[in-house]
Motif scaffolding. Structure first.
Motif, mmCIF file in Angstrom:
data_model
loop_
_atom_site.group_PDB
_atom_site.id
_atom_site.type_symbol
_atom_site.label_atom_id
_atom_site.label_comp_id
_atom_site.label_asym_id
_atom_site.label_seq_id
_atom_site.Cartn_x
_atom_site.Cartn_y
_atom_site.Cartn_z
ATOM 1 N N ASN A 49 4.951 -24.994 53.718
ATOM 2 C CA ASN A 49 5.994 -24.149 53.131
ATOM 3 C C ASN A 49 7.192 -24.923 52.595
ATOM 4 O O ASN A 49 8.098 -24.329 52.013
ATOM 5 C CB ASN A 49 6.448 -23.111 54.152
ATOM 6 C CG ASN A 49 5.379 -22.080 54.438
ATOM 7 O OD1 ASN A 49 4.446 -21.898 53.663
ATOM 8 N ND2 ASN A 49 5.491 -21.399 55.562
ATOM 9 N N ALA A 94 2.050 -18.423 54.138
ATOM 10 C CA ALA A 94 2.377 -19.496 53.197
ATOM 11 C C ALA A 94 3.447 -18.978 52.245
ATOM 12 O O ALA A 94 3.158 -18.349 51.225
ATOM 13 C CB ALA A 94 1.134 -19.933 52.428
ATOM 14 N N LEU A 130 6.914 -20.298 50.361
ATOM 15 C CA LEU A 130 7.706 -21.483 50.060
ATOM 16 C C LEU A 130 9.188 -21.227 50.277
ATOM 17 O O LEU A 130 9.716 -20.180 49.914
ATOM 18 C CB LEU A 130 7.468 -21.920 48.616
ATOM 19 C CG LEU A 130 6.051 -22.420 48.312
ATOM 20 C CD1 LEU A 130 5.935 -22.809 46.850
ATOM 21 C CD2 LEU A 130 5.676 -23.577 49.206
ATOM 22 N N HIS A 131 9.860 -22.209 50.877
ATOM 23 C CA HIS A 131 11.304 -22.107 51.085
ATOM 24 C C HIS A 131 12.058 -22.207 49.764
ATOM 25 O O HIS A 131 13.023 -21.492 49.532
ATOM 26 C CB HIS A 131 11.777 -23.207 52.042
ATOM 27 C CG HIS A 131 11.297 -23.018 53.441
ATOM 28 N ND1 HIS A 131 11.834 -22.090 54.293
ATOM 29 C CD2 HIS A 131 10.313 -23.644 54.136
ATOM 30 C CE1 HIS A 131 11.203 -22.148 55.465
ATOM 31 N NE2 HIS A 131 10.277 -23.078 55.390
#
Length: 328
Positions: free
Chosen positions: A269, A306, A308-309
């Motif tokens: 992530n 999953a 993403l930051h």
């Protein structure tokens, strides 16, 4: 032709790259720009996965060679649906080549994470013109999101799958292909691979996420199983909750072989880009669940975790994989 050395040996060798990379490290996570949003592939259907009704009406789809509609402003989640696997492979090659050019220019390196399964077949167009000649393969550094703890020449090896179908056909320097040390136990191989990643972060080959404190790979090329698992992170398994390790191991995989190593979700992530390649009707259920707006935190599939930051997540799919969305 590409080959590999063990991860720890490769990391030590990569220290020689430091003079090349000095002064060219990645920008802070908040400043990583998005890939150019021109048309890719052969008339894919493009929309934001956050849209309440994912399937675009026919009138809104690209026709007569027109570019597909752009995603919503600020959206970092996209879904591409292709008529054929050939079209998907063409689009994925262009997408990957553009990111290769972008990160090679910005950082002097392009860190790519592979998975197993049908993903390798989807990369086939990168081994053909124009990409075989135009991509700067010398900048590539290749890793695996997970690996089976078997010899590299074993049929279950993700390394063997990638080597036979992709790596042996492109001129990536052998010392920049980071396979696991298959002479170690599952626990030892996980520790060794994590040590390799930490050395490469120290050398400046792999970027570090300022937001998360975990390695920030430029691109992770992932697949998904029919049960919604990604990497070797399976539904209901305790490893889904691992928050500290970069790489861990599993000895009781519900899918053989039982012993594997895998990236953890904090690493997945923290990526700059993820391409999730999912095809076939057998995966329509998890795709529908992952893209539904009726999620609850208590029953998330691994693929739903999953998130993403600070990056861009793109689904590359075909019609059978999204058939349950279309039939809603």
């Amino acid at each position: 032709m590409s080959t590999s050395v063990s991860a720890s040996a490769a990391a030590a060798a990569a220290a020689a790259l430091l003079p090349i990379l000095t002064g060219r490290r990645s920008p802070p996570a908040s400043r990583v720009p998005g890939i150019s949003r021109r048309r890719i592939g052969s008339n894919p259907r493009l929309f934001s996965s956050s849209a309440p009704s994912p399937v675009l009406p026919a009138a809104a789809m690209a026709t007569d060679g027109a570019a597909p509609a752009a995603p919503d402003a600020g959206s970092k989640n996209k879904l591409l649906v292709f008529d054929t696997k050939e079209d998907l492979a063409v689009s994925l090659a262009k997408y990957t080549a553009e990111l290769s050019e972008k990160f090679a220019a910005e950082r002097g390196a392009f860190t790519v994470v592979l998975s197993g399964g049908s993903l390798i077949d989807a990369l086939s167009k990168l081994t053909e013109p124009p990409y075989l000649e135009s991509v700067d393969w010398s900048k590539w550094h290749v890793f695996w999101v997970d690996e089976r703890v078997v010899p590299k020449n074993h049929e279950d090896s993700n390394y063997k799958l990638a080597f036979d179908g992709f790596l042996s056909k492109v001129p990536i320097p052998p010392g920049q292909v980071y396979a696991i040390n298959d002479a170690l136990s599952a626990e030892g191989a996980a520790d060794d691979y994590e040590a390799c990643l930490k050395q490469l972060v120290k050398n400046g080959v792999i970027a570090m996420s300022a937001a998360t404190g975990f390695p920030r790979f430029d691109l992770q090329l992932l697949g998904m199983g029919p049960d919604g698992h990604i990497a070797s992170l399976f539904p209901g398994h305790p490893l889904l909750n691992e928050k500290e390790r970069w790489v861990t191991y599993i000895k009781d995989s519900p899918k053989p072989p039982p012993e594997r190593i895998t990236f953890t979700f904090p690493v997945i992530n923290s990526s700059a880009y993820i391409a999730m390649v999912v095809t076939g009707a057998g995966k329509a259920g998890p795709v529908q669940k992952a893209l539904s707006d009726k999620q609850t935190s208590s029953d998330l599939l691994p693929v739903e975790m999953a998130v993403l930051h600070d990056g861009e997540f793109t689904w590359f799919t075909d019609k059978p994989a999204v058939s349950m969305l279309q039939n809603k």
